[in-house]
Design an enzyme around this catalytic site. Structure first.
Site, PDB file in Angstrom:
ATOM      1  N   HIS A  82       0.849  -1.197   0.000  1.00  0.00           N
ATOM      2  CA  HIS A  82       0.000   0.000   0.000  1.00  0.00           C
ATOM      3  C   HIS A  82       0.879   1.240   0.000  1.00  0.00           C
ATOM      4  CE1 HIS A  82      -3.353   2.664   0.819  1.00  0.00           C
ATOM      5  NE2 HIS A  82      -2.598   3.240   1.731  1.00  0.00           N
ATOM      6  N   ASP A 161     -14.893   4.799   7.984  1.00  0.00           N
ATOM      7  CA  ASP A 161     -13.836   5.670   7.456  1.00  0.00           C
ATOM      8  C   ASP A 161     -14.389   6.633   6.422  1.00  0.00           C
ATOM      9  OD1 ASP A 161     -11.026   6.508   6.977  1.00  0.00           O
ATOM     10  OD2 ASP A 161     -11.505   5.730   4.991  1.00  0.00           O
ATOM     11  N   ARG A 168     -13.798  14.920   8.220  1.00  0.00           N
ATOM     12  CA  ARG A 168     -12.451  15.482   8.451  1.00  0.00           C
ATOM     13  C   ARG A 168     -12.086  16.474   7.354  1.00  0.00           C
ATOM     14  NH1 ARG A 168      -8.996  10.422   8.183  1.00  0.00           N
ATOM     15  NH2 ARG A 168      -7.258  11.851   8.412  1.00  0.00           N
ATOM     16  N   SER A 183      -7.410   5.419   9.588  1.00  0.00           N
ATOM     17  CA  SER A 183      -8.099   5.431   8.298  1.00  0.00           C
ATOM     18  C   SER A 183      -7.402   4.471   7.323  1.00  0.00           C
ATOM     19  CB  SER A 183      -8.090   6.864   7.748  1.00  0.00           C
ATOM     20  OG  SER A 183      -8.420   6.896   6.397  1.00  0.00           O
ATOM     21  N   LYS A 187      -8.762   0.263   6.673  1.00  0.00           N
ATOM     22  CA  LYS A 187      -9.125  -0.256   5.338  1.00  0.00           C
ATOM     23  C   LYS A 187      -8.198  -1.412   4.946  1.00  0.00           C
ATOM     24  CE  LYS A 187      -8.886   3.804   3.342  1.00  0.00           C
ATOM     25  NZ  LYS A 187      -9.032   5.195   3.699  1.00  0.00           N
TER      26      LYS A 187
HETATM   27  N1  URA Z   1      -5.324   8.232   3.075  1.00  0.00           N
HETATM   28  C1  URA Z   1      -6.352   7.664   3.753  1.00  0.00           C
HETATM   29  O1  URA Z   1      -6.903   6.650   3.331  1.00  0.00           O
HETATM   30  N2  URA Z   1      -6.746   8.236   4.904  1.00  0.00           N
HETATM   31  C2  URA Z   1      -6.172   9.355   5.414  1.00  0.00           C
HETATM   32  O2  URA Z   1      -6.584   9.805   6.474  1.00  0.00           O
HETATM   33  C3  URA Z   1      -5.102   9.935   4.688  1.00  0.00           C
HETATM   34  C4  URA Z   1      -4.710   9.341   3.518  1.00  0.00           C
END
Ligand code: URA
Length: 433
Positions: A82, A161, A168, A183, A187
């Site tokens: 990732h 999220d 946010r 976050s 995921k």
């Molecule tokens: N990428 C994400 O998936 N979440 C964040 O908070 C920042 C970057």
């Protein structure tokens, strides 16, 4: 339990319990907690932070907030990589097939890009016929038969999220470690891989502007992944310059293919090798040196490319693109950007280069916009290079030549020139295990 008490507790700087954190994530998903209370808690977290245990609990609560794809029918070790996102980052296109060529399974669910260039799914869809919307059983069959498959997100993964990120975004609470880590890792852990390699970008093309912030972020993500039973490693890599020479969807796929033919740009090739090598190492394929040698070989001996060809065929794409780049189609117009003076390129703002490619049609501002697969930029020069006045710095590609003026302006204003050669910065700044 009352949301009011949870907000007050965090406002006063106290740590939240696992139950309180789950009450919060469940409440934002089922709608019982209104946006104003959720946003108030985000701000309290922003101002007062969270300890490691709270961050881990928030991550697990986000992971558990939605649907998860059952991958138990996939045999063998599953790995994923990732990246926190960067301009010109097409590493997944190379790392997935390369790793799969060693028998490690890659079942990757990727996103579409918002802003800058497209995401991995957009890039793959620039291959004529390539399907990223496989059914669950097609996806699992591809991974079991080929070793790797990459599809787009269809499930409601980590809806907590999605809701939180939207809040946010409009309450100036995106850039804080506890919320970023939970976050991203919420995921990632929902995909349930055995090995997760993180590429944490650092610099002008990333939301982490300094190595120190990137290191803290990387360490926290690695610790939480390990707590969830995963094998973890994070690289911190430079995003003060675009990665490789191609920015834009089909252009990036072509650069990935060139890399798997052993002819990729040096920086991009090295980053791919390091990501592949570390995945092999965590999968127990040999010593660090063995794994580095194996990674390099996979890009020079054609084995990653053969696996990529199999992936394209399995997902309905035209495999002939590998040997005939004209099959991607071509942008109608091109335009060369010339150096305004003789000087070194002392730095570039990678984000600005991303915006220049977005102007050309290679990215999207809203999820509804479509992407032009052939639009983008080929960089002829990058940070550290000397250019003569009038020499080509980049070539822009678009379906609409009216876009060239704005894109060129953005690219040139994102390029700094100097009479002195800049200090060379390593691409891989650090590694967190
Ligand atoms: N990428 C994400 O998936 N979440 C964040 O908070 C920042 C970057």
């Amino acid at each position: 339990m009352r949301m009011y008490d949870i907000i007050r507790k965090k406002r006063d700087g106290d740590a939240l319990s696992a139950e309180e954190i789950r009450f919060f994530t469940e409440g934002i998903v089922d709608g019982s907690i209104p946006d104003y209370q959720a946003a108030a808690l985000c701000m309290a977290i922003y101002l007062n932070g969270m300890n490691r245990e709270e961050i881990a609990q928030l991550t697990f609560a986000i992971r558990d907030s939605g649907e998860r794809l059952d991958l138990s029918a996939i045999s063998g070790i599953r790995a994923d990589k990732h990246s926190t996102g960067g301009v010109g980052d097409k590493t997944s296109l190379v790392v997935a097939p390369a790793v799969a060529s060693f028998g490690i399974k890659v079942a990757k669910v990727s996103g579409r890009g918002l802003a800058h260039t497209g995401g991995t799914v957009d890039k793959l869809e620039s291959i004529p016929g390539f399907r990223t919307n496989l059914s669950d059983s097609e996806f699992i069959d591809c991974v079991n038969n080929v070793g790797a498959a990459i599809i787009g997100q269809t499930r409601d993964v980590a809806p907590a999220d999605k809701k939180l990120y939207a809040l946010r975004d409009v309450t100036a609470t995106v850039d804080t470690l506890p919320l970023i880590v939970s976050s991203i890792m919420g995921k990632k852990l929902a995909a349930d891989d055995d090995i997760i390699i993180l590429d944490v970008k650092c610099g002008s093309g990333s939301f982490n502007k300094t190595p120190q912030i990137s290191r803290e972020l990387a360490q926290c993500m690695v610790d939480i992944g390990k707590k969830a039973g995963k094998k973890m490693l994070a690289l911190i890599t430079d995003m003060d310059r675009p990665l490789g020479c191609a920015i834009g969807n089909a252009l990036e796929v072509i650069e990935a293919i060139e890399t798997m033919k052993g002819r990729g740009p040096e920086d991009f090739t090295r980053l791919c090798e390091v990501l592949i090598s570390n995945t092999l190492y965590l999968a127990g394929k040999g010593s660090r040196q063995d794994c580095d040698d194996m990674a390099k070989a996979s890009l020079s001996d054609g084995s990653a490319l053969e696996k990529f060809r199999e992936m394209i065929i399995a997902q309905g794409g035209d495999p002939l693109v590998i040997d005939d780049y004209d099959r991607f189609g071509k942008a109608k117009y091109s335009h060369a950007v010339l150096a305004p003076k003789s000087a070194y390129i002392s730095s570039v703002n990678a984000e600005g280069y991303g915006e220049a490619s977005l102007i050309l049609g290679a990215g999207r501002n809203t999820m509804e916009e479509s992407i032009d697969p052939c639009a983008g930029i080929i960089l002829k020069k990058n940070t550290g290079d000397f250019v003569k006045e009038g020499e080509e710095i980049a070539v822009l590609y678009s379906e609409d030549k009216e876009k060239f003026a704005d894109s060129e302006k953005k690219l040139l204003s994102s390029t700094c020139f100097s009479s002195e050669a800049p200090k060379k910065k390593p691409l891989i700044l650090d590694m967190v295990e």
